[in-house]
Write a protein that holds these residues in place. Sequence first.
Motif, PDB file in Angstrom:
ATOM      1  N   VAL B  18      93.410  42.888 -44.951  1.00  0.00           N
ATOM      2  CA  VAL B  18      93.915  42.711 -43.579  1.00  0.00           C
ATOM      3  C   VAL B  18      92.995  43.328 -42.520  1.00  0.00           C
ATOM      4  N   GLY B  19      91.905  43.971 -42.987  1.00  0.00           N
ATOM      5  CA  GLY B  19      90.960  44.562 -42.037  1.00  0.00           C
ATOM      6  C   GLY B  19      91.511  45.794 -41.340  1.00  0.00           C
ATOM      7  N   MET B  20      92.181  46.643 -42.117  1.00  0.00           N
ATOM      8  CA  MET B  20      92.771  47.860 -41.547  1.00  0.00           C
ATOM      9  C   MET B  20      91.883  49.052 -41.893  1.00  0.00           C
ATOM     10  N   SER B  21      91.746  49.998 -40.954  1.00  0.00           N
ATOM     11  CA  SER B  21      90.895  51.148 -41.240  1.00  0.00           C
ATOM     12  C   SER B  21      91.694  52.274 -41.901  1.00  0.00           C
ATOM     13  N   LEU B  22      91.001  53.020 -42.744  1.00  0.00           N
ATOM     14  CA  LEU B  22      91.633  54.101 -43.505  1.00  0.00           C
ATOM     15  C   LEU B  22      90.883  55.401 -43.281  1.00  0.00           C
ATOM     16  N   ARG B  23      91.631  56.467 -43.116  1.00  0.00           N
ATOM     17  CA  ARG B  23      91.011  57.783 -43.062  1.00  0.00           C
ATOM     18  C   ARG B  23      91.251  58.444 -44.417  1.00  0.00           C
ATOM     19  N   ILE B  24      90.178  58.786 -45.116  1.00  0.00           N
ATOM     20  CA  ILE B  24      90.313  59.415 -46.428  1.00  0.00           C
ATOM     21  C   ILE B  24      90.551  60.906 -46.227  1.00  0.00           C
ATOM     22  N   VAL B  25      91.605  61.404 -46.809  1.00  0.00           N
ATOM     23  CA  VAL B  25      91.979  62.804 -46.600  1.00  0.00           C
ATOM     24  C   VAL B  25      92.070  63.543 -47.927  1.00  0.00           C
ATOM     25  N   GLY B  26      91.345  64.659 -48.018  1.00  0.00           N
ATOM     26  CA  GLY B  26      91.473  65.533 -49.184  1.00  0.00           C
ATOM     27  C   GLY B  26      92.428  66.652 -48.832  1.00  0.00           C
ATOM     28  N   GLY B  27      91.892  67.811 -48.451  1.00  0.00           N
ATOM     29  CA  GLY B  27      92.743  68.948 -48.085  1.00  0.00           C
ATOM     30  C   GLY B  27      92.735  69.245 -46.588  1.00  0.00           C
ATOM     31  N   GLU B  28      92.094  68.385 -45.812  1.00  0.00           N
ATOM     32  CA  GLU B  28      91.992  68.537 -44.344  1.00  0.00           C
ATOM     33  C   GLU B  28      91.292  69.813 -43.902  1.00  0.00           C
ATOM     34  N   SER B  29      90.594  70.447 -44.824  1.00  0.00           N
ATOM     35  CA  SER B  29      89.997  71.739 -44.473  1.00  0.00           C
ATOM     36  C   SER B  29      88.764  71.591 -43.582  1.00  0.00           C
ATOM     37  N   LYS B  30      88.167  70.407 -43.551  1.00  0.00           N
ATOM     38  CA  LYS B  30      86.973  70.209 -42.722  1.00  0.00           C
ATOM     39  C   LYS B  30      87.262  69.348 -41.501  1.00  0.00           C
ATOM     40  N   ALA B  31      88.555  69.214 -41.156  1.00  0.00           N
ATOM     41  CA  ALA B  31      88.930  68.368 -40.013  1.00  0.00           C
ATOM     42  C   ALA B  31      88.402  68.934 -38.695  1.00  0.00           C
ATOM     43  N   PHE B  32      88.062  70.230 -38.678  1.00  0.00           N
ATOM     44  CA  PHE B  32      87.491  70.806 -37.447  1.00  0.00           C
ATOM     45  C   PHE B  32      86.112  70.222 -37.152  1.00  0.00           C
ATOM     46  N   TRP B  33      85.506  69.650 -38.187  1.00  0.00           N
ATOM     47  CA  TRP B  33      84.142  69.112 -38.046  1.00  0.00           C
ATOM     48  C   TRP B  33      84.159  67.585 -37.947  1.00  0.00           C
ATOM     49  N   VAL B  34      84.775  66.950 -38.962  1.00  0.00           N
ATOM     50  CA  VAL B  34      84.901  65.494 -38.927  1.00  0.00           C
ATOM     51  C   VAL B  34      86.345  65.113 -39.175  1.00  0.00           C
ATOM     52  N   CYS B  35      86.885  64.307 -38.294  1.00  0.00           N
ATOM     53  CA  CYS B  35      88.270  63.883 -38.439  1.00  0.00           C
ATOM     54  C   CYS B  35      88.391  62.489 -37.832  1.00  0.00           C
ATOM     55  N   PRO B 317      81.682  62.796 -34.281  1.00  0.00           N
ATOM     56  CA  PRO B 317      80.840  63.989 -34.360  1.00  0.00           C
ATOM     57  C   PRO B 317      79.409  63.692 -33.905  1.00  0.00           C
ATOM     58  N   LYS B 318      78.753  64.726 -33.404  1.00  0.00           N
ATOM     59  CA  LYS B 318      77.397  64.547 -32.877  1.00  0.00           C
ATOM     60  C   LYS B 318      76.342  65.056 -33.848  1.00  0.00           C
ATOM     61  N   GLY B 319      75.211  64.412 -33.855  1.00  0.00           N
ATOM     62  CA  GLY B 319      74.102  64.852 -34.680  1.00  0.00           C
ATOM     63  C   GLY B 319      72.840  64.110 -34.306  1.00  0.00           C
ATOM     64  N   SER B 320      71.699  64.644 -34.734  1.00  0.00           N
ATOM     65  CA  SER B 320      70.420  64.005 -34.427  1.00  0.00           C
ATOM     66  C   SER B 320      70.451  62.544 -34.838  1.00  0.00           C
ATOM     67  N   PRO B 321      69.964  61.660 -33.979  1.00  0.00           N
ATOM     68  CA  PRO B 321      69.929  60.236 -34.340  1.00  0.00           C
ATOM     69  C   PRO B 321      68.841  59.956 -35.362  1.00  0.00           C
ATOM     70  N   LEU B 322      68.977  58.855 -36.067  1.00  0.00           N
ATOM     71  CA  LEU B 322      67.952  58.440 -37.023  1.00  0.00           C
ATOM     72  C   LEU B 322      66.926  57.569 -36.320  1.00  0.00           C
ATOM     73  N   PRO B 323      65.682  57.578 -36.805  1.00  0.00           N
ATOM     74  CA  PRO B 323      64.717  56.595 -36.310  1.00  0.00           C
ATOM     75  C   PRO B 323      65.261  55.184 -36.597  1.00  0.00           C
ATOM     76  N   PRO B 324      64.939  54.209 -35.744  1.00  0.00           N
ATOM     77  CA  PRO B 324      65.528  52.872 -35.875  1.00  0.00           C
ATOM     78  C   PRO B 324      65.392  52.238 -37.266  1.00  0.00           C
ATOM     79  N   VAL B 325      64.240  52.367 -37.927  1.00  0.00           N
ATOM     80  CA  VAL B 325      64.108  51.731 -39.260  1.00  0.00           C
ATOM     81  C   VAL B 325      65.094  52.318 -40.250  1.00  0.00           C
ATOM     82  N   LEU B 326      65.294  53.637 -40.166  1.00  0.00           N
ATOM     83  CA  LEU B 326      66.214  54.260 -41.119  1.00  0.00           C
ATOM     84  C   LEU B 326      67.658  53.930 -40.770  1.00  0.00           C
ATOM     85  N   ARG B 327      67.918  53.831 -39.477  1.00  0.00           N
ATOM     86  CA  ARG B 327      69.276  53.504 -39.075  1.00  0.00           C
ATOM     87  C   ARG B 327      69.656  52.124 -39.603  1.00  0.00           C
ATOM     88  N   LYS B 328      68.711  51.213 -39.515  1.00  0.00           N
ATOM     89  CA  LYS B 328      68.946  49.849 -39.996  1.00  0.00           C
ATOM     90  C   LYS B 328      69.284  49.886 -41.496  1.00  0.00           C
TER      91      LYS B 328
END
Lengths: 491, 351
Positions: B18-35, B317-328
Motif C-alpha cells: 500500500v506504500g505506507m512508511s514504517l518507523r523501525i523501533v528497537g528500544g528507542e534509546s537513540k531517538a534523541f539522535w534519529v527518530c 538529522p544533519k550530517g556532512s553531505p556526500l559527493p554527488p557520485v557517492l550520493r547517486k
Amino acid sequence: MTGGSTPGSMEPLRLALSRYLPSQDILIQPEELRPFESDGLTAYRQVPGLVVLPETEQQVQAILRTCHEFNVPVVARGHGTGLSGGALPHGQGVLLSLARLNSILFLDPLARTARVQPGVRNLAISDAAAASGLYYAPDPSSQIACSIGGNVAENSGGVHCLKYGLTVHNVLRVRMVTLEGEILELGSEALDSPGYDLLALVTGSEGLLGVVTEVTVRLLPRPVTARAILAAFDDVEKAGAAVARIIAQGIIPAGLEMMDGPAIRAAEAFVKAGYPVTAEALLICESDGTPEEVESEMGRLRALLDDSGALETRLSVNEAERLKFWAGRKAAFPAVGRLAPDYYCIDGTIPRRSLGQVLKRIYALSHEYGQEVCNVFHAGDGNLHPLILFDASKPGELEQTEAFAARILELCVEVGGTITGEHGVGVEKIDQMCVQFGVNELHAFHGIKSVFDPSGLLNPGKAIPLLHRCAELGRMHVHHNHVPHPELPRF
Amino acid sequence: MEHVLAEMQEKIRHAHAVGMSLRIVGGESKAFWVCPDAQEILTVSGYSGIVDYEPSELVVTVRAGTRLAELEALLSENGQMLPFEPPHFGPHATLGGTLACGLSGPRRFAVGSARDFVLGVRILDGLGNDLSFGGRVIKNVAGFDVSRLMVGSLGSLGLMTEASLKVLPKPVCEITLEWPLSESEAIGLTNRWAGMPLPVSATSFEGGRLRVRLSGSEAGVMSAASKLGGDKVDSGEEWWRSLREQTAPWFHTGKPLWRLSVNSCSPPLGLSGSVLVEWGGALRWVASDHLPAQLYKTAQDHGGHAQLFRGGDTAHPKGSPLPPVLRKINRKIKQQFDPKSIFNPGIPSWL
Ligand SMILES: Cc1cc2nc3c(=O)[nH]c(=O)nc-3n(C[C@H](O)[C@H](O)[C@H](O)COP(=O)(O)OP(=O)(O)OC[C@H]3O[C@@H](n4cnc5c(N)ncnc54)[C@H](O)[C@@H]3O)c2cc1C
C-alpha cells in the motif's frame, strides 16, 4: 578453455586504446597473451583478447570508458596469485593488469597509514613501514607476490588474522574506477565516513564492482617479541579440541595453525623444520607483544596444550627457532606439491567445534574417492585448506577431484560454515554459491552488481552465479525451510 | 518466536503493497539522535533471544530485539565482551538498534568498530523477503558483504532480525592513567603512543586532562604503566562508562553536540565552544552553535565528516553531505533493498 578472440576482432578496440596508452603497453600477440591465461588456479586457462598495462589512474579510467563504449568485458588482474580463478581472462575481453601501478605514494608514520597503488606487493608495504617500527598486519602466505589491490578484491587473510583481522579490518580508504569511468573514493582518513559502508561492500567483491586504483591501509606497531610453540598430537580430534580450549580460555594467539599427519611428513621431508613425523596433528601457536605478555601467555598455552593430551610441546627459545617452526608451515603447499603432479586447494571455513569431526569425514571421503588429502590450515579461524592430490594428465582425474572438493565444501556448509574463507568464489566455487545462498540473496547480489556496473561487463561469470545456472544444477538452496518462489515449477 | 517474525514480515509486505512508511523501533534509546517520522511503527523488541552461543567459537548469534544489556551480561558471565564497547544510551537499547546506528565506544580506537565484528545478518528487506548474509564463522568471503553494509545504515535498507557477531575475551587487567596537558600535546602524544606496541585501549581529552586506559594481561599493563608514568585514576571504569554513555557532565552544556570524525593527527580544530577528544584524536565532540556548513568544512579539511548528534531535528538529522557520485550510488543501493522507500523516511541524512 583456450581459443580466444578471432584474429583481428580486437583491432578496433586496440586502435581506440592506443589513444591513451603507448602501443607497447597493449599486448595482442598470442605469445604475449599466453602468460596471462590463468591465475594461481591453473586448472582454468583462457587467453584474453588483449592485455593492457596502464601506469596511471587516468589510463585505467580511459581504458574502462573505452571498453564500456565498445561493450567489451574487462577482467582486472593484480599479480595473478588468486586461487579461485577470479582473474581468469575473458576470451573476447580485455585483461587489465594493475601490476605497473606499483608505487607507495605516501607513508605517514604518525597517523600510521600508507597510501599505495594497487599493484604494490603486500610485503612491500611492511618493508617500507619497517623503518618506522610499523607493519601491515594481514599476511597471506603469498605475501611476497600478491598485490594489495588483489587483497582488497579478495578480502585476503593470513596466519595472523585471528588477532589482527582481515583486509577489511585494515583498510581505511579505497579509490576505485567504475566501468563507466567514474572515480569513487570510499572511506576516508577518519575511522568512519558518511553513507552506507561501501568500503566494506567493495572489499572482497572480486573485481566485480570496480577497479581499485589506490588503497590507504592502516599500519600497526611491530610487536616487540614473538615466540611460538609446537604441539604434537596422536589424533586430529584432540588437536581440534585443544584449539577450542585455547580460545575458550580467553587466549587469542597471534597465530594458531594446524597440520595433519600427511602434511607434517611432507613439510618435514621438504624443509627439515624438526617436526615430529610420527604425529597425526601438529599445532603451531604464536604469541606476540611485550616480553612480559608473551612470557605469561606462553606459560598458559603450554599448560593448556599439555593438558589437552599433546604428546610433546616445544617452545621456541630464540628468533631463529621460531622461524624454523614456521618454515615447515609456510612451505607446506610446495611441500605437498612434491607428492603428486597436482594438488587442489580447498578453502572452506567451519565452526571450530567441528574441526575434528570434519577432518575425519574428509578422511572418509578421501578413502571413498581413493585420493590422498593433506590438511594445513588456519585452525584458529576454523579456515580449512584440504589439499587433494591428483594427476591432471590422467583423464577424468581433475573432474573427480572437483567432485570430491565440492563434497568437502558442501560438508562445510552443512556444519554451519562457508564455501570460502579467504580465496574467493571466482569461477571455481560458483556452483557452490547455489548451495550457500538462496535465490533471494543471489538476487540481492545481482542488484548490488547492477548499481556499480549496470552493463555487467566487469569480470562477468565470476563470484555470483546466474539464477538459472543454480536452477539447472538442481542445487537450489532451501533457506530457513522456505522454498523461494513456490509458485514456480522445479526442474 | 517464528510467529513474531511472520508478523513483522506481514507488516512489511502490507506496507510495501500500500506504500505506507514504517518507523523501525528497537528500544528507542537513540531517538534523541534519529527518530524518523513515519505512518506506522514496527517494533522489533518482541523478537529477542540468543540463538546460538558457544564461547569457544568467539561467536554469538542473537535476535535483533535482544536487549544489549542482556547480551553483555551473558558474555560477561563467560569472560567475554562485545569488543567495540557500544554505547547503550538507555536500559532498553537493543542489539538491532545498536548495529543499525553503527555506534562504537571508547575501545573502538584499539580494536575496531561495530561493523568490524559483524559476521552475518538476517534481514527483512523492503519487500518483506527474509534474507541471510555472511555466516557464523570468522572468515567468510562468499558473496558481497551485505552484513557490514547493514551496520550504520540506520534501518534504511531493511529490518535486521538476527546478527552474528565476533566477540573477544575480556582483558584480565585494566587501569586508567591521567596527565594534565594541552589539547595539542594530548593529540600528539596519543598518536605517538598508538605507533608503539603499548596496550592502550581508550583515550580521552577534555578540560586540560588526558586520560588513557591500558588493557591486557597484568604483566603487559603494569610494564606499560611504568613506562608511561602519569597519575593512576581510581574511578577509571566509571569514567569510560560515563564517556561511552555520554552521562559525563561535559556532554550536557545545552548547546548542540556535534560529532566530528577526522584524521587522528589533526591539530585542535580551532572551533569555539568546548571540545572532547576520543579515539587517539580521531573523534572530536564539539558543543557549539556553529553553522552546520562550517562544521562540515572543518571536518572535511581534516579528512573526515561531521554529524549533529544531540540537539537537532531528529526526523531530519544533519550530517556532512556526500559527493554527488557517492550520493547517486547510495540512493541506488537504497532502491535495491527498499524500492518503495517504506523504511525510516527522511533518514539517513546522506540520501
Ligand atoms: C601459494 C599461495 C598462498 C596463498 N595464501 C593465501 C593466504 O594465506 N590467504 C589468502 O587470503 N590468500 C592466499 N592466497 C591467494 C591469493 O594470493 C590472494 O587471493 C591475493 O589477494 C591475490 O592477489 P593478486 O594480486 O595475485 O590478485 P589476482 O590473482 O591478480 O586477482 C584476484 C582477484 O582480484 C581482482 N583484482 C585484482 N586486482 C584488482 C584491482 N586493482 N581492482 C579490482 N579487482 C582486482 C581480480 O579480478 C581477481 O578477481 C595464496 C595464493 C598462493 C598462490
